[in-house]
Design a protein around this motif. Structure first.
Motif, PDB file in Angstrom:
ATOM      1  N   HIS A 170      -4.255   3.893  -1.755  1.00 25.29           N
ATOM      2  CA  HIS A 170      -4.549   3.055  -2.747  1.00 25.29           C
ATOM      3  C   HIS A 170      -3.232   2.394  -2.648  1.00 25.29           C
ATOM      4  N   ALA A 171      -3.072   1.226  -3.691  1.00 23.27           N
ATOM      5  CA  ALA A 171      -1.803   0.460  -3.925  1.00 23.27           C
ATOM      6  C   ALA A 171      -1.283   0.723  -5.211  1.00 23.27           C
TER       7      ALA A 171
ATOM      8  N   ILE B 262       3.503   0.467   3.450  1.00 24.10           N
ATOM      9  CA  ILE B 262       3.187  -0.832   4.295  1.00 24.10           C
ATOM     10  C   ILE B 262       2.999  -1.835   3.388  1.00 24.10           C
ATOM     11  N   GLN B 263       2.927  -3.083   3.988  1.00 20.76           N
ATOM     12  CA  GLN B 263       2.638  -4.121   3.117  1.00 20.76           C
ATOM     13  C   GLN B 263       1.981  -5.406   3.997  1.00 20.76           C
ATOM     14  N   TYR B 264       1.180  -5.896   3.541  1.00 24.55           N
ATOM     15  CA  TYR B 264       0.577  -7.094   4.000  1.00 24.55           C
ATOM     16  C   TYR B 264       0.872  -8.435   3.621  1.00 24.55           C
ATOM     17  N   ASN B 265       1.037  -9.502   4.245  1.00 25.30           N
ATOM     18  CA  ASN B 265       1.778 -10.790   3.617  1.00 25.30           C
ATOM     19  C   ASN B 265       0.812 -11.750   3.531  1.00 25.30           C
ATOM     20  N   TRP B 266      -0.364 -11.967   3.923  1.00 24.53           N
ATOM     21  CA  TRP B 266      -1.278 -13.062   3.967  1.00 24.53           C
ATOM     22  C   TRP B 266      -2.608 -12.698   3.360  1.00 24.53           C
ATOM     23  N   ILE B 267      -2.734 -12.068   2.090  1.00 20.27           N
ATOM     24  CA  ILE B 267      -3.911 -11.742   1.359  1.00 20.27           C
ATOM     25  C   ILE B 267      -4.452 -12.830   0.430  1.00 20.27           C
ATOM     26  N   LYS B 268      -5.732 -12.738   0.729  1.00 21.39           N
ATOM     27  CA  LYS B 268      -6.321 -13.686  -0.270  1.00 21.39           C
ATOM     28  C   LYS B 268      -6.801 -13.017  -1.449  1.00 21.39           C
TER      29      LYS B 268
ATOM     30  N   VAL C  21       0.886  -1.326  -0.039  1.00 19.26           N
ATOM     31  CA  VAL C  21      -0.128   0.101  -0.052  1.00 19.26           C
ATOM     32  C   VAL C  21       0.904   1.240   0.095  1.00 19.26           C
ATOM     33  N   ALA C  22       0.724   2.156  -0.818  1.00 20.15           N
ATOM     34  CA  ALA C  22       1.358   3.377  -1.014  1.00 20.15           C
ATOM     35  C   ALA C  22       1.123   4.359   0.143  1.00 20.15           C
ATOM     36  N   ILE C  23       2.074   4.971   0.724  1.00 21.37           N
ATOM     37  CA  ILE C  23       1.868   6.119   1.627  1.00 21.37           C
ATOM     38  C   ILE C  23       2.630   7.119   1.178  1.00 21.37           C
ATOM     39  N   PRO C  24       2.100   8.083   0.344  1.00 23.26           N
ATOM     40  CA  PRO C  24       2.828   8.986  -0.294  1.00 23.26           C
ATOM     41  C   PRO C  24       3.936  10.209   0.600  1.00 23.26           C
ATOM     42  N   TYR C  25       4.880  10.003   0.257  1.00 21.90           N
ATOM     43  CA  TYR C  25       6.067  10.776   1.351  1.00 21.90           C
ATOM     44  C   TYR C  25       5.824  10.239   2.614  1.00 21.90           C
ATOM     45  N   GLY C  26       5.536   9.032   2.833  1.00 16.37           N
ATOM     46  CA  GLY C  26       5.234   8.759   4.310  1.00 16.37           C
ATOM     47  C   GLY C  26       4.431   9.330   5.273  1.00 16.37           C
ATOM     48  N   THR C  27       3.434  10.236   4.764  1.00 13.86           N
ATOM     49  CA  THR C  27       2.615  11.045   5.521  1.00 13.86           C
ATOM     50  C   THR C  27       1.097  10.289   5.525  1.00 13.86           C
ATOM     51  N   LEU C  28       0.705   9.977   7.028  1.00 13.09           N
ATOM     52  CA  LEU C  28      -0.457   9.336   7.060  1.00 13.09           C
ATOM     53  C   LEU C  28      -1.295  10.067   8.288  1.00 13.09           C
TER      54      LEU C  28
ATOM     55  N   ASP D 255     -11.871  -6.000  -2.138  1.00  7.48           N
ATOM     56  CA  ASP D 255     -12.384  -5.315  -0.906  1.00  7.48           C
ATOM     57  C   ASP D 255     -11.262  -4.474  -0.205  1.00  7.48           C
ATOM     58  N   ILE D 256     -10.205  -4.890  -0.024  1.00  4.57           N
ATOM     59  CA  ILE D 256      -9.058  -4.112   0.723  1.00  4.57           C
ATOM     60  C   ILE D 256      -8.951  -2.970   0.024  1.00  4.57           C
ATOM     61  N   LEU D 257      -8.879  -2.738  -1.421  1.00  6.36           N
ATOM     62  CA  LEU D 257      -8.602  -1.571  -2.081  1.00  6.36           C
ATOM     63  C   LEU D 257      -9.625  -0.698  -2.124  1.00  6.36           C
ATOM     64  N   ALA D 258     -11.033  -1.240  -1.845  1.00  5.95           N
ATOM     65  CA  ALA D 258     -12.105  -0.529  -1.538  1.00  5.95           C
ATOM     66  C   ALA D 258     -12.031   0.209   0.085  1.00  5.95           C
TER      67      ALA D 258
END
Lengths: 544, 99
Positions: free
Chosen positions: A114-115, A91-97, A56-63, A103-106
């Motif tokens: 977004h990713a 950030i990344q997730y390792n166990w996605i179906k 998942v993108a975190i543009p310039y690391g800001t959240l 649904d995650i993107l939504a």
């Protein structure tokens, strides 16, 4: 921070539905993997060693806290309760179906995330100084320019099928906290003799199997011309890139094949052409974007005094807290490197806690760092003790920023399908070996970076001590490198000698560190000692 | 021995060819021998697994099928750094056959 407008939201929502249909067709057997793979990669979905991985993108690391809570919810709802922060501030997730990926993107789209372009041959997530907008030493906040570039390059057809991935970084201070010159294209905001703001421009950096440090290709570029200049750089690369060999397609290869002078000449010629097209943002549009990054309403008249009578708190402040540009405020770093932990990993509950802290104490802002840590950028000094206590409770209060246990490590063979050796266990063993806080403090700044293969996701080329895992006749072997740096004096680490096994590399790191202690001068950092005395003494200490 | 592996289309989970179906347990893998290429072509076309490929397998001291190379042993078990996330978190010896 930037907010989506109706067009941004519509584009991201449409992309989610497009991908939902693509996933449906893949599961129904209407597409084979060769057809589907480029489509999933365009949405940040990899197939890794054990499962699908979503970056998942975190543009310039800001959240903000709402986004961090959404990331926590995704970890709980779709993954195994944790996420992993990476060296590109993603950030990344390792166990996605696969069926759940749309649904995650939504869910991400609901919080303006977004990713897109976290994979594939595209302009990747743009990175920046994690202290942007807060650092005492920055000229201006570099993030509006990151955002301008992000808007221009996301979805632009010309940049959708680049020869290879393309990484951009923007900073605005002399101190480089973002590994500027290890990027394909990098900008440092500077002031010229006439006090105008502009960019120093660097091109051709990158790690991987052929590491290169970026050249400076321009001393000063007026900020208002950045989009034309970036397009010129990309056009020269796109036109000349080596497409006969996947290992030669990155821009760094072209820049160093042509040489600094010839590459720059071609870019400048192309730049003249683009300038005439008038494609740069008008000032009013820049002002609109920049307004989203206006400083938060800092209180005036706050005290800079801190009660440091609690020694554990004092140690945390000494190592984790950085000067802020506003009086009475501080930048608080949150370590994701507990002794024996996995660098960059954070549980959903910890993400929620960090979101709460950002909301309560940091104007709702958070940052992810390229060193796989988090930052609360704007904390009142008077609130630091309360923040620290909450972090202690959550197991997030390690005091090791830039110390020997603040190790960057890629996921390695434990998760990655490209890796040849495990990285995380090496990081864990080194961290356990050097767990003693006094010993870490005595050693001072010492950056260890570990990669599980030559692709260098763990930045081993930039490690003061770098470690590269390789496959040696079916077994893991680890090479030791010395002298790398990602700071304003960027250097590439050199291999010290033959490799070691899993335990041997930890012992070799210890011998390296002890040699440093033996030969250092007062207050001299490891990297400065290495630069002063050279490789030979270290080699002798390591190999005897 | 040659064993055939891939990743399940829907979950991405590592799977092993059992002679008539796929299993997430490497112990269930069978020697595909000369049939490996045909199995891979058929199963990929059926869109049940991603990228099936054949690897060298061996039997451990207890006679259980194991991948010969560490990379596929890690694939078979799960990450060695999170015992709670491995395929067999309750088995204290699971990690031992990986490394």
């Amino acid at each position: 921070m930037y907010k989506y407008d109706q067009y941004d939201q519509a584009m991201v929502d449409a992309r989610v539905e497009e991908f939902r249909d693509q996933v449906r067709r893949r599961i129904a057997g209407k597409m084979d993997d060769d057809q589907f793979k480029p489509l999933r990669l365009k949405n940040g979905l990899y197939l890794q060693l054990h499962a699908y991985m979503l970056r998942v993108a975190i543009p310039y690391g800001t959240l903000n806290s709402r986004q961090m809570r959404a990331l926590a919810d995704i970890a709980r709802k779709y993954d195994r309760g944790y996420g992993h922060f990476t060296t590109r501030q993603n950030i990344q997730y390792n166990w996605i179906k696969l069926a759940e990926a749309p649904d995650i993107l939504a869910d991400l789209a609901k919080v303006e995330m977004h990713a897109i372009q976290t994979s594939g041959e595209s302009i990747r997530n743009i990175s920046a100084d994690q202290y942007a907008g807060a650092a005492a030493d920055e000229l201006i906040d570099p993030r509006p320019w990151c955002e301008v570039i992000r808007q221009m390059t996301t979805f632009m057809p010309e940049f959708s099928y680049l020869p290879r991935k393309f990484k951009i970084c923007v900073i605005a201070s002399k101190e480089d906290r973002a590994a500027l010159r290890w990027h394909d294209f990098a900008l440092r905001i500077v002031k010229n003799a006439g006090s105008e703001i502009g960019f120093e421009v660097y091109a051709g950096g990158g790690m991987g199997r052929t590491p290169f440090i970026a050249y400076k290709i321009r001393d000063f570029l007026p900020t208002g011309q950045i989009l034309s200049y970036l397009q010129a750089v990309l056009r020269v690369w796109n036109r000349n890139a080596r497409r006969d060999n996947i290992h030669k397609q990155r821009m760094k290869i072209l820049v160093h094949d042509l040489g600094q002078e010839e590459f720059t000449r071609q870019v400048e010629a192309e730049f003249e052409h683009f300038l005439s097209l008038g494609q740069d943002f008008p000032q009013a549009e820049y002002d609109r974007v920049a307004a989203y990054f206006d400083p938060p309403p800092f209180e005036q008249g706050l005290s800079d005094e801190l009660d440091l009578s609690d020694p554990a708190f004092a140690r945390w402040v000494r190592h984790q807290v950085i000067a802020h540009k506003a009086p009475g405020y501080a930048i608080a770093n949150i370590s994701l490197k507990p002794a024996g932990g996995i660098p960059g990993d954070i549980s959903a509950e910890q993400m929620d806690l960090v979101a709460d802290l950002a909301e309560t104490y940091s104007f709702d802002e958070l940052r992810a760092t390229h060193a796989q840590n988090l930052v609360l950028p704007h904390v009142r000094k008077a609130d630091l003790y309360a923040v620290w206590q909450a972090l202690v409770e959550a197991g997030l209060a390690d005091s090791n920023l830039d110390l020997v246990t603040d190790i960057i490590a890629c996921p390695g063979l434990d998760y990655c399908s490209l890796a040849n050796a495990r990285s995380i266990p090496i990081a864990q063993k080194i961290a356990e070996r050097f767990a003693d806080a006094e010993r870490q403090a005595d050693l001072g700044e010492l950056k260890i970076k570990i990669s599980g293969c030559i692709n260098a996701c763990g930045h081993h080329h930039a490690g003061n001590i770098g470690i590269l895992g390789v496959d040696r006749k079916g077994s893991e072997s680890y090479q030791l490198l010395l002298g790398g740096s990602g700071d304003e004096n960027t250097t590439q680490a050199k291999i010290a000698g033959p490799g070691f096994d899993e335990d041997g590399i930890v012992d070799a790191v210890e011998r390296t560190v002890e040699h440093y202690r033996a030969v250092r001068e007062p207050d001299e950092r490891f990297i400065d000692t290495y630069r002063r005395v050279g490789m030979d003494g270290f080699k002798e200490a390591i190999y005897g | 021995m040659k064993i055939v592996t891939g990743n399940d289309l829907k979950t991405g989970a590592v799977t092993w060819w059992t002679g008539y179906d796929w299993s997430i347990h490497v112990e269930d893998a069978v020697d595909a021998g000369d049939e490996a290429d045909a199995i891979m072509a058929r199963e990929a076309a059926a869109c049940r697994v991603n990228n099936p490929y054949a690897i060298d397998g061996e039997r451990d001291a207890d006679g259980k099928v194991r991948p010969a190379h560490i990379k596929d042993r890690v694939r078979a078990l799960g990450p060695t750094v999170r015992p709670d996330l491995t395929l067999k978190p309750a088995d204290p010896e699971a990690r031992d056959w990986v490394i």
